[in-house]
Scaffold this active site. Structure first.
Site, PDB file in Angstrom:
ATOM      1  N   HIS A   1      -4.274   0.484   7.985  1.00 29.72           N
ATOM      2  CA  HIS A   1      -4.745   0.209   6.630  1.00 29.72           C
ATOM      3  C   HIS A   1      -6.205  -0.271   6.617  1.00 29.72           C
ATOM      4  CE1 HIS A   1      -4.092  -0.958   2.403  1.00 29.72           C
ATOM      5  NE2 HIS A   1      -4.750  -2.072   2.666  1.00 29.72           N
TER       6      HIS A   1
ATOM      7  N   CYS B   1       0.416   3.312   3.495  1.00 26.76           N
ATOM      8  CA  CYS B   1       0.798   2.812   4.816  1.00 26.76           C
ATOM      9  C   CYS B   1       2.125   3.454   5.260  1.00 26.76           C
ATOM     10  CB  CYS B   1       0.928   1.289   4.784  1.00 26.76           C
ATOM     11  SG  CYS B   1      -0.639   0.425   5.034  1.00 26.76           S
TER      12      CYS B   1
ATOM     13  N   GLN C   1      -9.308  13.155  -0.173  1.00 24.86           N
ATOM     14  CA  GLN C   1      -8.544  14.013  -1.062  1.00 24.86           C
ATOM     15  C   GLN C   1      -8.948  15.455  -0.879  1.00 24.86           C
ATOM     16  OE1 GLN C   1      -7.602  12.566  -4.926  1.00 24.86           O
ATOM     17  NE2 GLN C   1      -8.972  10.797  -4.660  1.00 24.86           N
TER      18      GLN C   1
ATOM     19  N   HIS D   1      -8.596   7.199   3.552  1.00 24.40           N
ATOM     20  CA  HIS D   1      -8.002   8.462   3.114  1.00 24.40           C
ATOM     21  C   HIS D   1      -9.031   9.297   2.369  1.00 24.40           C
ATOM     22  CE1 HIS D   1      -7.880   6.161  -0.641  1.00 24.40           C
ATOM     23  NE2 HIS D   1      -7.734   7.302  -1.280  1.00 24.40           N
TER      24      HIS D   1
ATOM     25  N   ASN E   1     -13.757   9.195  -1.339  1.00 25.39           N
ATOM     26  CA  ASN E   1     -14.407   8.104  -2.079  1.00 25.39           C
ATOM     27  C   ASN E   1     -14.140   6.847  -1.309  1.00 25.39           C
ATOM     28  OD1 ASN E   1     -15.450   9.313  -4.351  1.00 25.39           O
ATOM     29  ND2 ASN E   1     -13.550   9.079  -5.508  1.00 25.39           N
TER      30      ASN E   1
ATOM     31  N   HIS F   1      -7.103   1.785   2.115  1.00 25.31           N
ATOM     32  CA  HIS F   1      -6.530   2.583   3.207  1.00 25.31           C
ATOM     33  C   HIS F   1      -7.406   3.827   3.426  1.00 25.31           C
ATOM     34  CE1 HIS F   1      -2.784   3.364   5.629  1.00 25.31           C
ATOM     35  NE2 HIS F   1      -3.531   4.444   5.843  1.00 25.31           N
TER      36      HIS F   1
ATOM     37  N   CYS G   1       0.839  -1.202   0.000  1.00 24.40           N
ATOM     38  CA  CYS G   1       0.000   0.000   0.000  1.00 24.40           C
ATOM     39  C   CYS G   1       0.870   1.248   0.000  1.00 24.40           C
ATOM     40  CB  CYS G   1      -0.906  -0.007   1.229  1.00 24.40           C
ATOM     41  SG  CYS G   1      -1.730   1.565   1.517  1.00 24.40           S
TER      42      CYS G   1
ATOM     43  N   SER H   1      -9.403   3.200  -5.247  1.00 22.42           N
ATOM     44  CA  SER H   1      -8.470   2.175  -5.689  1.00 22.42           C
ATOM     45  C   SER H   1      -7.746   1.527  -4.520  1.00 22.42           C
ATOM     46  CB  SER H   1      -7.460   2.810  -6.653  1.00 22.42           C
ATOM     47  OG  SER H   1      -6.950   4.006  -6.081  1.00 22.42           O
TER      48      SER H   1
HETATM   49 ZN   LIG Z   1      -2.345   1.190   3.719  1.00 14.06          ZN
END
Ligand SMILES: [Zn+2]
Ligand SMILES: [Zn+2]
Ligand SMILES: [Zn+2]
Length: 343
Positions: A115, A55, A170, A168, A155, A166, A52, A163
């Site tokens: 993650h 990570c 934007q 996250h 998203n 993890h 990833c 995609s």
């Molecule tokens: Zn990750």
């Protein structure tokens, strides 16, 4: 206007924030489903994945290595859709072939070093750190003279095209004000001029009175299935106090935002017993230096799921060519999403 049975009869509803309509067909909810069935993720991801790029300690695509971060972590998007320093310019041929250069900055914000977590499964104090990071980013990016709008979004889930699992989000900051906030700005401005009051302050108080579409609340925020929702389980999260941006929130309000984000997303997960996919994002005042008293901070959640973890809504046919349509009414979606112990 004559009274009308919104529970039984086809009708359309107006979205006062964007000036658009949605067609509601409540008589159709028993329609059998023979369409596409999605895959449900069977195994939860590991808490650390050496492949990833988000990570801690791992290498990213462009070669940079992530620090061994403990809370949130921000980095510049390795394949940014917008670039700072794009020169001015564009074209306009008879008002038909029109283009304009666009400048901006795009960043990625990891919510946690873990993650395998989601907002719904993070601890509220850790979510408060995410809120703080959003505030700082909005402020820092918005301070650039060439940045006039900062869009914070997430998203979540492969169904929404994320995609990487993890946790996250934007942050895309641009020189122009994108279409959705621009539409909302025009609507909020005209409401303010016409009635001398804020559109969303008035809307929250209407929803508060009826309680029909209110699903979750705390001292500073209310989560509502909007009257004009397009997606089956769409919600809008609105600050109770009139605040134009995340920066205007007090420390207590930031805690309340972390609290309601967790409760709302946990409720989503509980509806179909899966990590609920969605796109979410905040709408707030532009950073163009103008006073924007009409702007009221809010977040939209747009989840694609329709009737189970494996059946999603498609925006096709009539919806692409005419107007969005839904079968399940926003009121019955609100019943399913209502959180226990509203607080
Ligand atoms: Zn990750
Ligand atoms: Zn307001
Ligand atoms: Zn909005």
């Amino acid at each position: 206007m004559a009274s009308f049975d919104l529970k039984e009869l086809p009708h359309r509803r107006f979205n006062p924030l964007t000036g658009t309509w949605v067609l509601v067909s409540p008589h159709r909810t028993e329609r059998p489903w023979q369409g596409q069935v999605e895959q449900v993720p069977t195994e939860p991801p590991p808490s650390y994945d050496d492949q990833c790029y988000m990570c801690p300690g791992n290498k990213r695509a462009a070669g940079a290595r992530n620090p061994d971060y403990k809370n949130t972590f921000i980095f510049g998007n390795d394949y940014p859709p917008l670039l700072p320093g794009t020169p001015d310019g564009g074209m306009d041929q008879e008002g038909l072939l029109v283009a304009a250069g666009e400048t901006g900055i795009c960043r990625v914000l990891c919510f946690s070093p873990r993650h395998d977590l989601t907002i719904s499964r993070m601890e509220t104090p850790d979510l408060r750190r995410v809120v703080d990071a959003w505030v700082e980013q909005w402020q820092e990016l918005g301070n650039h003279p060439f940045i006039n709008y900062v869009q914070i979004f997430e998203n979540r889930g492969a169904m929404m095209g994320a995609s990487n699992p993890h946790p996250h989000g934007q942050i895309w900051a641009s020189s122009s004000i994108p279409d959705e906030p621009a539409k909302e700005q025009a609507a909020q401005q005209s409401h303010y001029r016409r009635y001398g009051s804020c559109l969303l302050c008035c809307y929250v108080s209407l929803e508060q009175k009826s309680g029909e579409r209110l699903i979750c609340e705390n001292d500073h925020f209310a989560a509502i299935v909007p009257f004009w929702a397009i997606w089956p389980f769409e919600t809008i999260l609105i600050s109770r106090r009139h605040a134009a941006s995340l920066v205007d929130l007090s420390s207590q309000e930031r805690n309340s935002l972390a609290d309601i984000l967790k409760r709302l997303t946990a409720k989503y997960d509980a509806v179909f017993q899966v990590p609920f996919p969605y796109s979410m994002g905040f709408h707030q005042r532009p950073t163009d230096g103008q006073s924007r008293e009409e702007w009221h901070l809010h977040a939209h959640f747009y989840p694609p799921l329709l009737r189970s973890a494996t059946v999603r809504k498609f925006m096709v046919g009539y919806e692409m060519l005419a107007t969005p349509q839904r079968d399940v009414t926003p009121e019955s979606a609100a019943q399913r999403l209502r959180c226990e112990g509203k607080k």
